[in-house]
Write a protein that holds these residues in place. Structure first.
Motif, PDB file in Angstrom:
ATOM      1  N   MET A   1       0.648  -1.302   0.071  1.00  0.00           N
ATOM      2  CA  MET A   1      -0.043   0.030   0.015  1.00  0.00           C
ATOM      3  C   MET A   1       0.847   1.072   0.203  1.00  0.00           C
ATOM      4  N   HIS A   2       0.513   2.105  -0.704  1.00  0.00           N
ATOM      5  CA  HIS A   2       1.189   3.749  -0.686  1.00  0.00           C
ATOM      6  C   HIS A   2       0.464   4.536   0.196  1.00  0.00           C
ATOM      7  N   ILE A   3       1.382   5.461   0.524  1.00  0.00           N
ATOM      8  CA  ILE A   3       0.885   6.514   1.225  1.00  0.00           C
ATOM      9  C   ILE A   3      -0.248   7.073   0.619  1.00  0.00           C
ATOM     10  N   ARG A   4      -0.144   7.518  -0.533  1.00  0.00           N
ATOM     11  CA  ARG A   4      -1.467   8.282  -1.164  1.00  0.00           C
ATOM     12  C   ARG A   4      -2.576   7.548  -0.844  1.00  0.00           C
ATOM     13  N   ASP A   5      -2.781   6.257  -0.737  1.00  0.00           N
ATOM     14  CA  ASP A   5      -4.050   5.467  -0.692  1.00  0.00           C
ATOM     15  C   ASP A   5      -4.508   5.734   0.573  1.00  0.00           C
ATOM     16  N   LEU A   6      -3.963   6.168   1.617  1.00  0.00           N
ATOM     17  CA  LEU A   6      -4.516   6.457   2.770  1.00  0.00           C
ATOM     18  C   LEU A   6      -5.849   7.330   2.908  1.00  0.00           C
ATOM     19  N   PRO A   7      -6.684   7.095   3.645  1.00  0.00           N
ATOM     20  CA  PRO A   7      -6.674   6.082   4.569  1.00  0.00           C
ATOM     21  C   PRO A   7      -7.144   4.871   4.158  1.00  0.00           C
ATOM     22  N   HIS A   8      -6.949   3.837   4.866  1.00  0.00           N
ATOM     23  CA  HIS A   8      -7.243   2.290   4.614  1.00  0.00           C
ATOM     24  C   HIS A   8      -8.861   2.306   4.186  1.00  0.00           C
ATOM     25  N   PRO A   9      -9.094   1.560   3.414  1.00  0.00           N
ATOM     26  CA  PRO A   9     -10.507   1.321   3.046  1.00  0.00           C
ATOM     27  C   PRO A   9     -11.093   0.523   4.086  1.00  0.00           C
ATOM     28  N   ASP A  10     -10.326  -0.217   4.718  1.00  0.00           N
ATOM     29  CA  ASP A  10     -10.981  -1.186   5.795  1.00  0.00           C
ATOM     30  C   ASP A  10      -9.741  -1.550   6.639  1.00  0.00           C
ATOM     31  N   PRO A  11      -9.673  -0.813   7.851  1.00  0.00           N
ATOM     32  CA  PRO A  11      -8.561  -1.245   8.763  1.00  0.00           C
ATOM     33  C   PRO A  11      -8.321  -2.647   9.299  1.00  0.00           C
ATOM     34  N   GLY A  12      -9.674  -3.319   9.005  1.00  0.00           N
ATOM     35  CA  GLY A  12      -9.612  -4.924   9.419  1.00  0.00           C
ATOM     36  C   GLY A  12      -9.853  -4.845  11.196  1.00  0.00           C
ATOM     37  N   VAL A  13     -10.048  -6.130  11.608  1.00  0.00           N
ATOM     38  CA  VAL A  13     -10.425  -6.491  12.783  1.00  0.00           C
ATOM     39  C   VAL A  13      -9.294  -6.927  13.543  1.00  0.00           C
ATOM     40  N   PRO A  14      -8.723  -6.223  14.471  1.00  0.00           N
ATOM     41  CA  PRO A  14      -7.597  -6.481  15.335  1.00  0.00           C
ATOM     42  C   PRO A  14      -7.634  -7.701  16.540  1.00  0.00           C
ATOM     43  N   ASP A  15      -6.614  -8.252  16.555  1.00  0.00           N
ATOM     44  CA  ASP A  15      -6.480  -9.460  17.519  1.00  0.00           C
ATOM     45  C   ASP A  15      -6.024  -8.595  18.685  1.00  0.00           C
ATOM     46  N   VAL A  16      -7.094  -8.413  19.742  1.00  0.00           N
ATOM     47  CA  VAL A  16      -6.647  -7.571  20.830  1.00  0.00           C
ATOM     48  C   VAL A  16      -6.561  -8.518  22.148  1.00  0.00           C
ATOM     49  N   ARG A  17      -6.563  -9.809  21.989  1.00  0.00           N
ATOM     50  CA  ARG A  17      -6.275 -10.408  23.233  1.00  0.00           C
ATOM     51  C   ARG A  17      -5.163 -10.126  24.179  1.00  0.00           C
ATOM     52  N   THR A  18      -3.898  -9.956  23.504  1.00  0.00           N
ATOM     53  CA  THR A  18      -2.548  -9.540  24.229  1.00  0.00           C
ATOM     54  C   THR A  18      -2.043  -8.437  23.209  1.00  0.00           C
ATOM     55  N   GLY A  19      -0.975  -7.948  24.102  1.00  0.00           N
ATOM     56  CA  GLY A  19      -0.193  -6.732  23.250  1.00  0.00           C
ATOM     57  C   GLY A  19       0.578  -7.646  22.070  1.00  0.00           C
ATOM     58  N   GLY A  20       1.286  -8.766  22.392  1.00  0.00           N
ATOM     59  CA  GLY A  20       1.995  -9.553  21.181  1.00  0.00           C
ATOM     60  C   GLY A  20       0.911  -9.951  20.342  1.00  0.00           C
ATOM     61  N   ALA A  21      -0.208 -10.242  20.550  1.00  0.00           N
ATOM     62  CA  ALA A  21      -1.012 -10.804  19.450  1.00  0.00           C
ATOM     63  C   ALA A  21      -1.696  -9.689  18.731  1.00  0.00           C
ATOM     64  N   THR A  31       1.655  -7.568   5.134  1.00  0.00           N
ATOM     65  CA  THR A  31       2.460  -8.422   4.525  1.00  0.00           C
ATOM     66  C   THR A  31       3.136  -8.060   3.224  1.00  0.00           C
ATOM     67  N   GLY A  32       2.216  -7.404   2.603  1.00  0.00           N
ATOM     68  CA  GLY A  32       2.789  -6.929   1.335  1.00  0.00           C
ATOM     69  C   GLY A  32       3.816  -5.997   1.461  1.00  0.00           C
ATOM     70  N   GLY A  33       3.780  -4.750   2.300  1.00  0.00           N
ATOM     71  CA  GLY A  33       4.549  -3.914   2.630  1.00  0.00           C
ATOM     72  C   GLY A  33       6.036  -4.355   3.057  1.00  0.00           C
ATOM     73  N   GLN A  34       5.668  -5.308   4.229  1.00  0.00           N
ATOM     74  CA  GLN A  34       6.830  -5.939   4.812  1.00  0.00           C
ATOM     75  C   GLN A  34       7.911  -6.944   3.591  1.00  0.00           C
ATOM     76  N   LEU A  35       7.099  -7.397   2.923  1.00  0.00           N
ATOM     77  CA  LEU A  35       7.853  -8.157   1.868  1.00  0.00           C
ATOM     78  C   LEU A  35       8.520  -7.277   0.976  1.00  0.00           C
TER      79      LEU A  35
END
Length: 630
Positions: A1-21, A31-35
């Motif tokens: 994703m590029h900065i010009r595409d912000l904001p995200h169309p859908d930020p998703g549903v986070p996993d908030v069980r723990t800070g590590g999760a 994943t795409g940006g990390q790769l």
């Protein structure tokens, strides 16, 4: 994703069980940006790691006086230099993009959660903690997300160089391959205490931020009672604790940095000493020694990224834990059941307290505990009980029900159209008065009528005089953030007018007149009753002027309804109710009394009988009632 595409169309549903999760979910969401960053990191670090090869070839070419080999090494150096420049630029661009998009994703999640919970957010999570999460914590989490790809590229490259050294020169390569893991793992024993000190620093900084936020929010009151120096001293003490904690944390991280410098230096000395002996014995050529020396020198570079990711994680983990705790607060947006998306009609019932607000009537609720009243208002707004409020073992709906339909079963937008809750500290956003009153509404109540019912004539006059465009139109006058340019009573009345304009099916008001004088309060009571005719209104108050206008008054004790009647009936038959309303110092049975302080004022800080006796004719019933009880 590029900065010009912000904001995200859908930020998703986070996993908030723990800070590590939550951190793991955030990295997976990008994943795409990390790769992409990992690829450019491999290009950059791979080119840097390959640099010792042409350098060694060049040295050997000079020793052997081989012009062709020297030209080849020069060409390789040029290509590798270009790859280093390209990979460095693109790695930085991709990594920073990951940082910014991760922070933007979390900001959208926090904004969505704030919209979902509304004013209930600050009841569940301290305002200072929300400020800490939305500012510093997001930056620290973004730093960790940005550093993951660089760390991955550094780790892969370090392993590749070690393997290449073992293959090319086993004697020195084995020494390097064994030494590098030791260097990388040598700081592990130091990380737990460093992390604990960093956590302590973050917690102290969070408390200091909360204290500063609460102090700024109540600055007007603090100045009124001369409490600035007291709270300044408290904040100074808290900030000094943060400074000392930061120094203790910095000492551990400086020790880790020193270890990361000393141990690689010892490894480099060992490699040079052993390699020199091998070169003198003729086991390896001079060019090979230079290549191995340069490769070991390169290995010091990824080790710095190991330290960076460890430090970033130690700061990001508590930040992620706080962020996950905020995002874990829930109110289903689409409802839990299959209830219709239309606003239901009927009585509003809270199963937790037993309160029932009859449809189309004005119901007042008296509760001696302001916190319990706030929790009741939250439940009436469709938010489930939290913590100690939950009834263990009792099968009750999570929130109030309107017309027999639990508000939790309604889509969030439908529930909000049905019930509007105005808490005791309503928020006024910056903008013009016209923008303030431009809210979703039924259209039944004009703005002018709502302002009149809320007794905002003096506010409109003041705003008209403050108009910057010389138009004299108060609706075009700018109101500062949180209404700081207005008094507490003016802010309260404008917020009430905004709620009246919205004209919901059910309006819940928590102490809507606590900051106005008795004269104005009496007129507001009459205006509120008139404008809300045929609508369900719930008042959480202990003001006799408002209680006397109510069709029905419910008295809560320990969070449960213990008595229901008109205000005057409860005054005469319920000593506990009388004690709350008249601000008695005890609740012992006896003739009703009005307790006054030394200044002749009641518990709400306004003149008692002297002021009430001067009310206009609209307030005479309340005057008679107070005279009877005083």
């Amino acid at each position: 994703m590029h900065i010009r595409d912000l904001p995200h169309p859908d930020p998703g549903v986070p996993d908030v069980r723990t800070g590590g999760a939550f951190l793991l979910w955030l990295c997976r969401a990008q994943t795409g940006g990390q790769l992409k960053a990992l690829f450019w990191g491999l290009v950059n670090f791979g080119a840097i790691a390959s640099f010792p090869l042409p350098v060694g070839l060049a040295v050997q070419a000079v020793v052997d006086r081989d012009g062709g080999l020297l030209a080849l090494s020069g060409g390789l150096l040029t290509v590798l230099g270009a790859l280093i420049a390209l990979g460095g630029v693109m790695l930085h661009r991709a990594a920073v993009t990951n940082w910014i998009t991760a922070v933007a994703r979390m900001q959208q999640l926090l904004a969505r959660k704030t919209t979902e919970l509304g004013s209930a957010m600050t009841r569940r999570v301290a305002a200072g903690e929300i400020v800490t999460v939305s500012t510093g914590d997001l930056e620290k989490i973004g730093w960790f997300v940005e550093g993951v790809s660089r760390f991955g590229a550094a780790a892969v490259t370090a392993v590749a160089v070690s393997v290449a050294l073992v293959i090319r020169q086993p004697q020195l390569g084995v020494l390097v391959a064994l030494g590098v893991p030791v260097l990388a793992l040598a700081v592990l024993p130091l990380l737990p205490p460093a992390t604990r000190r960093a956590d302590a620093q973050r917690e102290m900084a969070g408390r200091a931020t909360e204290l500063a936020s609460d102090t700024v929010a109540g600055l007007r009151v603090l100045r009124g009672i001369g409490g600035e120096e007291l709270f300044l001293g408290r904040y100074r003490s808290a900030s000094q604790e943060v400074r000392r904690a930061a120094v203790r944390s910095a000492r551990m991280w400086s020790l880790i940095s020193a270890v990361q410098v000393v141990l690689p230096g010892l490894l480099l000395i060992a490699v040079v000493w052993y390699g020199t002996r091998l070169a003198l014995d003729g086991t390896i050529a001079v060019g090979e020694l230079v290549t191995i020396y340069s490769a070991v020198t390169f290995l010091l570079f990824p080790l710095r990224h190991f330290e960076e990711i460890a430090q970033a994680y130690s700061f990001a983990r508590p930040s992620a834990k706080r962020t996950a705790r905020v995002l874990a607060q829930t109110r289903p947006a689409d409802g839990r059941g299959t209830a219709p998306a239309t606003v239901p009609a009927g009585d509003l019932h809270d199963p937790h307290s037993g309160l029932t607000a009859v449809a189309g009537r004005l119901t007042a609720v008296v509760c001696g505990d302001p916190d319990a009243a706030g929790r009741l208002a939250e439940r009436l707004g469709g938010h489930p009980p939290q913590g100690d409020e939950e009834d263990a073992g009792e099968a009750v709906p999570l929130s109030a029900a309107l017309g027999g339909t639990p508000l939790d079963d309604l889509p969030r937008d439908t529930a909000r159209r049905a019930v509007l809750v105005q808490d005791k500290d309503p928020m006024l956003l910056s903008g013009t008065l016209g923008e303030l009153l431009d809210v979703p509404s039924s259209g039944r109540v004009p703005a002018a009528e709502a302002l009149g019912a809320a007794q905002c004539a003096d506010v409109l006059s003041a705003l008209a005089q403050a108009s910057v465009d010389d138009s004299g139109d108060p609706m075009r006058t700018h109101i500062t953030e949180r209404g700081r340019s207005l008094s507490g009573g003016q802010r309260q009345r404008l917020a009430l007018a905004r709620s009246l304009v919205a004209d919901p099916e059910v309006l819940v008001l928590d102490e809507p007149t606590s900051a106005v004088d008795a004269h104005t309060e009496a007129r507001i009571a009459d205006g509120l009753r008139r404008i809300r005719t045929g609508r369900t209104t719930v008042l959480l108050t202990s003001s006799p002027l408002l209680l006397d206008r109510a069709d029905r008054v419910a008295f809560l004790h320990d969070g449960k309804v213990v008595a229901e009647a008109t205000h005057r009936e409860l005054l005469h038959r319920d000593p506990a109710y009388r004690a709350v309303v008249t601000r008695e110092t005890d609740a012992a049975p006896g003739p009703p009394t009005m307790r006054l302080d030394e200044a002749g004022r009641n518990g709400r800080g306004r003149p008692a009988l002297d002021e009430v006796k001067t009310l206009n004719t609209a307030a005479q019933p309340a005057v008679q009632q107070i005279e009877e009880t005083a």
